[in-house]
Design a protein around this motif. Structure first.
Motif, PDB file in Angstrom:
ATOM      1  N   THR A 115      -2.338  -0.489  -9.203  1.00  0.00           N
ATOM      2  CA  THR A 115      -3.752  -0.167  -9.387  1.00  0.00           C
ATOM      3  C   THR A 115      -4.003   1.297  -9.710  1.00  0.00           C
ATOM      4  O   THR A 115      -5.083   1.644 -10.160  1.00  0.00           O
ATOM      5  CB  THR A 115      -4.556  -0.524  -8.122  1.00  0.00           C
ATOM      6  OG1 THR A 115      -4.064   0.251  -7.033  1.00  0.00           O
ATOM      7  CG2 THR A 115      -4.458  -2.003  -7.811  1.00  0.00           C
ATOM      8  N   ASN A 116      -3.017   2.167  -9.479  1.00  0.00           N
ATOM      9  CA  ASN A 116      -3.237   3.587  -9.705  1.00  0.00           C
ATOM     10  C   ASN A 116      -2.027   4.169 -10.416  1.00  0.00           C
ATOM     11  O   ASN A 116      -1.120   4.695  -9.779  1.00  0.00           O
ATOM     12  CB  ASN A 116      -3.486   4.308  -8.379  1.00  0.00           C
ATOM     13  CG  ASN A 116      -3.890   5.748  -8.581  1.00  0.00           C
ATOM     14  OD1 ASN A 116      -3.939   6.239  -9.699  1.00  0.00           O
ATOM     15  ND2 ASN A 116      -4.171   6.434  -7.489  1.00  0.00           N
ATOM     16  N   ASN A 171       3.959  10.474  -9.552  1.00  0.00           N
ATOM     17  CA  ASN A 171       4.694  10.026  -8.371  1.00  0.00           C
ATOM     18  C   ASN A 171       6.181   9.970  -8.672  1.00  0.00           C
ATOM     19  O   ASN A 171       6.586  10.115  -9.814  1.00  0.00           O
ATOM     20  CB  ASN A 171       4.174   8.666  -7.893  1.00  0.00           C
ATOM     21  CG  ASN A 171       4.031   7.700  -9.042  1.00  0.00           C
ATOM     22  OD1 ASN A 171       4.880   7.653  -9.922  1.00  0.00           O
ATOM     23  ND2 ASN A 171       2.956   6.947  -9.072  1.00  0.00           N
ATOM     24  N   TYR A 220       0.848  -1.184   0.000  1.00  0.00           N
ATOM     25  CA  TYR A 220       0.000   0.000   0.000  1.00  0.00           C
ATOM     26  C   TYR A 220       0.887   1.238   0.000  1.00  0.00           C
ATOM     27  O   TYR A 220       1.827   1.324   0.778  1.00  0.00           O
ATOM     28  CB  TYR A 220      -0.905   0.009   1.228  1.00  0.00           C
ATOM     29  CG  TYR A 220      -1.857  -1.159   1.253  1.00  0.00           C
ATOM     30  CD1 TYR A 220      -3.087  -1.082   0.606  1.00  0.00           C
ATOM     31  CD2 TYR A 220      -1.519  -2.335   1.901  1.00  0.00           C
ATOM     32  CE1 TYR A 220      -3.959  -2.163   0.610  1.00  0.00           C
ATOM     33  CE2 TYR A 220      -2.377  -3.419   1.916  1.00  0.00           C
ATOM     34  CZ  TYR A 220      -3.606  -3.325   1.263  1.00  0.00           C
ATOM     35  OH  TYR A 220      -4.464  -4.396   1.264  1.00  0.00           O
ATOM     36  N   SER A 266       1.073   5.677  -0.031  1.00  0.00           N
ATOM     37  CA  SER A 266       0.334   6.820   0.520  1.00  0.00           C
ATOM     38  C   SER A 266      -0.439   7.593  -0.543  1.00  0.00           C
ATOM     39  O   SER A 266      -1.308   8.386  -0.214  1.00  0.00           O
ATOM     40  CB  SER A 266       1.283   7.758   1.268  1.00  0.00           C
ATOM     41  OG  SER A 266       2.253   8.275   0.377  1.00  0.00           O
ATOM     42  N   ASP A 267      -0.143   7.383  -1.835  1.00  0.00           N
ATOM     43  CA  ASP A 267      -0.872   8.087  -2.894  1.00  0.00           C
ATOM     44  C   ASP A 267      -2.089   7.297  -3.388  1.00  0.00           C
ATOM     45  O   ASP A 267      -2.587   7.531  -4.466  1.00  0.00           O
ATOM     46  CB  ASP A 267       0.060   8.410  -4.053  1.00  0.00           C
ATOM     47  CG  ASP A 267       0.639   7.174  -4.725  1.00  0.00           C
ATOM     48  OD1 ASP A 267       0.283   6.043  -4.332  1.00  0.00           O
ATOM     49  OD2 ASP A 267       1.456   7.335  -5.651  1.00  0.00           O
ATOM     50  N   SER A 268      -2.541   6.335  -2.613  1.00  0.00           N
ATOM     51  CA  SER A 268      -3.694   5.465  -2.876  1.00  0.00           C
ATOM     52  C   SER A 268      -3.401   4.347  -3.871  1.00  0.00           C
ATOM     53  O   SER A 268      -4.302   3.608  -4.248  1.00  0.00           O
ATOM     54  CB  SER A 268      -4.943   6.252  -3.307  1.00  0.00           C
ATOM     55  OG  SER A 268      -4.840   6.662  -4.664  1.00  0.00           O
ATOM     56  N   ASN A 269      -2.174   4.192  -4.289  1.00  0.00           N
ATOM     57  CA  ASN A 269      -1.798   3.073  -5.147  1.00  0.00           C
ATOM     58  C   ASN A 269      -1.655   1.815  -4.294  1.00  0.00           C
ATOM     59  O   ASN A 269      -1.189   1.867  -3.164  1.00  0.00           O
ATOM     60  CB  ASN A 269      -0.472   3.377  -5.848  1.00  0.00           C
ATOM     61  CG  ASN A 269      -0.069   2.310  -6.838  1.00  0.00           C
ATOM     62  OD1 ASN A 269      -0.913   1.617  -7.391  1.00  0.00           O
ATOM     63  ND2 ASN A 269       1.216   2.191  -7.076  1.00  0.00           N
ATOM     64  N   THR A 270      -2.061   0.696  -4.839  1.00  0.00           N
ATOM     65  CA  THR A 270      -1.759  -0.594  -4.225  1.00  0.00           C
ATOM     66  C   THR A 270      -1.061  -1.446  -5.271  1.00  0.00           C
ATOM     67  O   THR A 270      -1.271  -1.276  -6.478  1.00  0.00           O
ATOM     68  CB  THR A 270      -3.024  -1.320  -3.715  1.00  0.00           C
ATOM     69  OG1 THR A 270      -3.897  -1.551  -4.806  1.00  0.00           O
ATOM     70  CG2 THR A 270      -3.722  -0.510  -2.646  1.00  0.00           C
TER      71      THR A 270
END
Length: 142
Positions: free
Chosen positions: A44-45, A50, A8, A10-14
């Motif tokens: 996923t993102n 980034n 996981y 912190s930028d909502s990527n998994t």
């Protein structure tokens, strides 16, 4: 050896991932083995800007030869590997690994591991990103 998980960010990527290593001792008396290695992940993102390597899909297959010896309580190991990697739907490119490691005997409840290596793999700077590393680990089993 098969490992899987989900990282996981912190930028909502998994990043769900799987790694598999098949190791066969070809000369056990000398500590020599051959290895088939595979790793894969999917981010996923990928739309978020980034500062890390973030392809939609990545996979790597590698064949390696390893050696492990115990000398006066120390474990000395080395690995030399070559393979292919694919980033998204791009053409596959070469990948390389060279690593030497030394693991100390137990020092009370802990031990140290030192690793020095070279890796050529896809990265933020492109498919031929190469780097060297030095790692010192203090390991306390519990």
């Amino acid at each position: 050896i098969v490992t899987g998980g989900n990282m996981y960010f912190s930028d909502s990527n998994t990043r769900p991932f799987v790694r598999a290593n098949l190791i066969y001792d070809i000369y056990p008396e000398y500590g020599v083995n051959i290895q088939a290695r595979y790793r894969q992940y999917h981010d996923t993102n990928t739309n978020v800007a980034n500062n890390y390597f973030n392809p939609s899909n990545y996979n790597e297959s590698m064949l390696a030869i390893g050696m492990r010896r115990f000398i006066e309580g120390w474990m000395l190991a080395s690995t030399l590997g070559f393979g292919r990697q694919r980033v998204n739907s791009d053409s596959s490119t070469g990948t390389q690994l060279i690593e030497i490691a030394a693991t100390s005997p137990y020092l009370g409840p802990a031990f140290f591991r030192t690793r020095l290596g070279y890796r050529k793999s896809a990265g933020f700077q492109g498919p031929d990103y190469a780097y060297t590393y030095f790692m010192e680990e203090l390991i306390i089993p519990f």
